[in-house]
Design a protein around this motif. Structure first.
Motif, short mmCIF file in Angstrom:
data_model
loop_
_atom_site.label_atom_id
_atom_site.label_comp_id
_atom_site.label_asym_id
_atom_site.label_seq_id
_atom_site.Cartn_x
_atom_site.Cartn_y
_atom_site.Cartn_z
N THR A 176 0.83 -1.19 0.00
CA THR A 176 0.00 0.00 0.00
C THR A 176 0.88 1.25 0.00
O THR A 176 2.10 1.17 -0.11
CB THR A 176 -0.97 -0.01 1.21
N THR A 177 0.22 2.40 0.12
CA THR A 177 0.93 3.68 0.16
C THR A 177 0.79 4.30 1.54
O THR A 177 -0.11 3.95 2.32
CB THR A 177 0.34 4.66 -0.87
N VAL A 182 -2.80 3.98 7.35
CA VAL A 182 -3.50 4.00 8.63
C VAL A 182 -4.96 3.60 8.47
O VAL A 182 -5.49 2.80 9.24
CB VAL A 182 -3.37 5.39 9.29
N GLU A 183 -5.61 4.12 7.44
CA GLU A 183 -7.01 3.78 7.17
C GLU A 183 -7.17 2.28 6.97
O GLU A 183 -8.07 1.64 7.54
CB GLU A 183 -7.47 4.54 5.92
N GLN A 184 -6.32 1.69 6.14
CA GLN A 184 -6.44 0.26 5.85
C GLN A 184 -6.07 -0.59 7.06
O GLN A 184 -6.70 -1.62 7.32
CB GLN A 184 -5.55 -0.09 4.65
N VAL A 198 3.00 -5.73 5.86
CA VAL A 198 2.56 -4.58 5.07
C VAL A 198 3.79 -3.88 4.49
O VAL A 198 4.71 -3.50 5.23
CB VAL A 198 1.75 -3.59 5.93
N VAL A 199 3.80 -3.74 3.19
CA VAL A 199 4.86 -3.01 2.48
C VAL A 199 4.32 -1.62 2.16
O VAL A 199 3.24 -1.50 1.58
CB VAL A 199 5.25 -3.73 1.18
N TYR A 263 9.39 0.79 3.33
CA TYR A 263 9.50 0.04 4.58
C TYR A 263 8.43 -1.03 4.68
O TYR A 263 7.44 -1.02 3.93
CB TYR A 263 9.46 0.97 5.79
N THR A 264 8.68 -1.95 5.59
CA THR A 264 7.69 -2.98 5.88
C THR A 264 7.32 -2.91 7.36
O THR A 264 8.11 -2.48 8.20
CB THR A 264 8.22 -4.41 5.59
#
Length: 266
Positions: A176-177, A182-184, A198-199, A263-264
């Motif tokens: 994601t971006t 934060v929303e996701q 999460v990348v 980052y992950t």
């Protein structure tokens, strides 16, 4: 001569990896050797290092001395994305793509019809890059014959530099971006859904700072300029290392005039 009769313009969209000439695949090298003109977006920023890296790749690949001409095309301004809501952001990106298309079409139309045009894309053209969409739009204006060559993405290079597997056994990877992180993350948590590792890409503000309060024990693996000589890596518990990463990122941007990082979280 009508548009239908025009010779198709050959365009190579080539993924060149995250910054190291060693990331280039044999397929990418072969495609670059066919290119006559490389078009690059001139963003009007301090990006001498990025241009130098592209030129170093060209010199290494084109060892016979036949270097493609590099043409800088002024990049249309997109404006302050951080101040836009989702609808405004999507419209701004569409407008930006249309303006980019106009600029590239003007340049391509001035080239000899048999000139092979190249776009050298950082990482892989399939991940958070507009080049393929813009080239598709060019194809609506000019007859084109397009080749896309994959490259090593920044997050693949990041995992290699940190010497980790991105996912736990049998678990997913969510890419994601920073704008959506934060929303996701919170929506998945509320729904009881595990995102897996999460990348996070395109995060100029390190949105993960907003997760410190709720998820301080997350592990972050961060890298800037991955694969380049000035590479910086940091890893650790989110709450323990985020302040250092924020400060370092600001320092690097001030020093170089630009920064590319990824980052992950896991």
């Amino acid at each position: 001569m009508s548009a239908a009769q025009e010779q198709s313009r050959r365009i190579h969209v080539v993924g060149i990896g995250a910054g190291s000439p060693g990331h280039l695949t044999a397929q990418a090298a072969a495609a670059i050797r066919e290119v006559d003109v490389v078009l690059v977006a001139d963003k009007g920023e301090r990006v001498d290092e990025l241009r130098a890296l592209r030129e170093a790749i060209l010199r290494e690949v084109c060892a016979d001395g036949r270097l493609p001409e590099v043409v800088a095309v002024p990049d249309p301004r997109r404006g302050p994305d951080a101040e836009r809501d989702a609808t405004g952001y999507a419209q701004a990106v569409r407008d930006w793509h249309a303006a980019r298309t106009d600029a590239y079409v003007r340049v391509i139309e001035e080239l000899p019809e048999d000139a092979v045009v190249g776009f050298l894309v950082w990482g892989d053209p399939a991940f958070y890059d507009s080049t393929i969409r813009v080239v598709d739009a060019i194809g609506e204006r000019l007859p084109t014959e397009v080749t896309v060559v994959p490259g090593i993405s920044a997050f693949q290079a990041l995992a290699a530099e940190h010497q980790v597997v991105l996912h736990r056994v049998g678990e997913p990877v969510h890419v994601t971006t920073g704008r959506r992180l934060v929303e996701q993350w919170r929506a998945a948590r509320a729904a009881g859904v595990a995102l897996g590792t999460v990348v996070v890409m395109l995060d100029g503000h390190l949105a993960c700072q907003d997760l410190v309060g709720s998820d301080p024990d997350l592990t972050i693996r961060w890298g800037a300029y991955v694969g380049m000589p000035q590479q910086e890596l940091r890893a650790g518990r989110l709450a323990d290392v985020i302040d250092e990463i924020v400060a370092l990122r600001a320092e690097l941007r001030a020093q170089h005039g630009w920064v590319m990082d990824v980052y992950t979280l896991s």
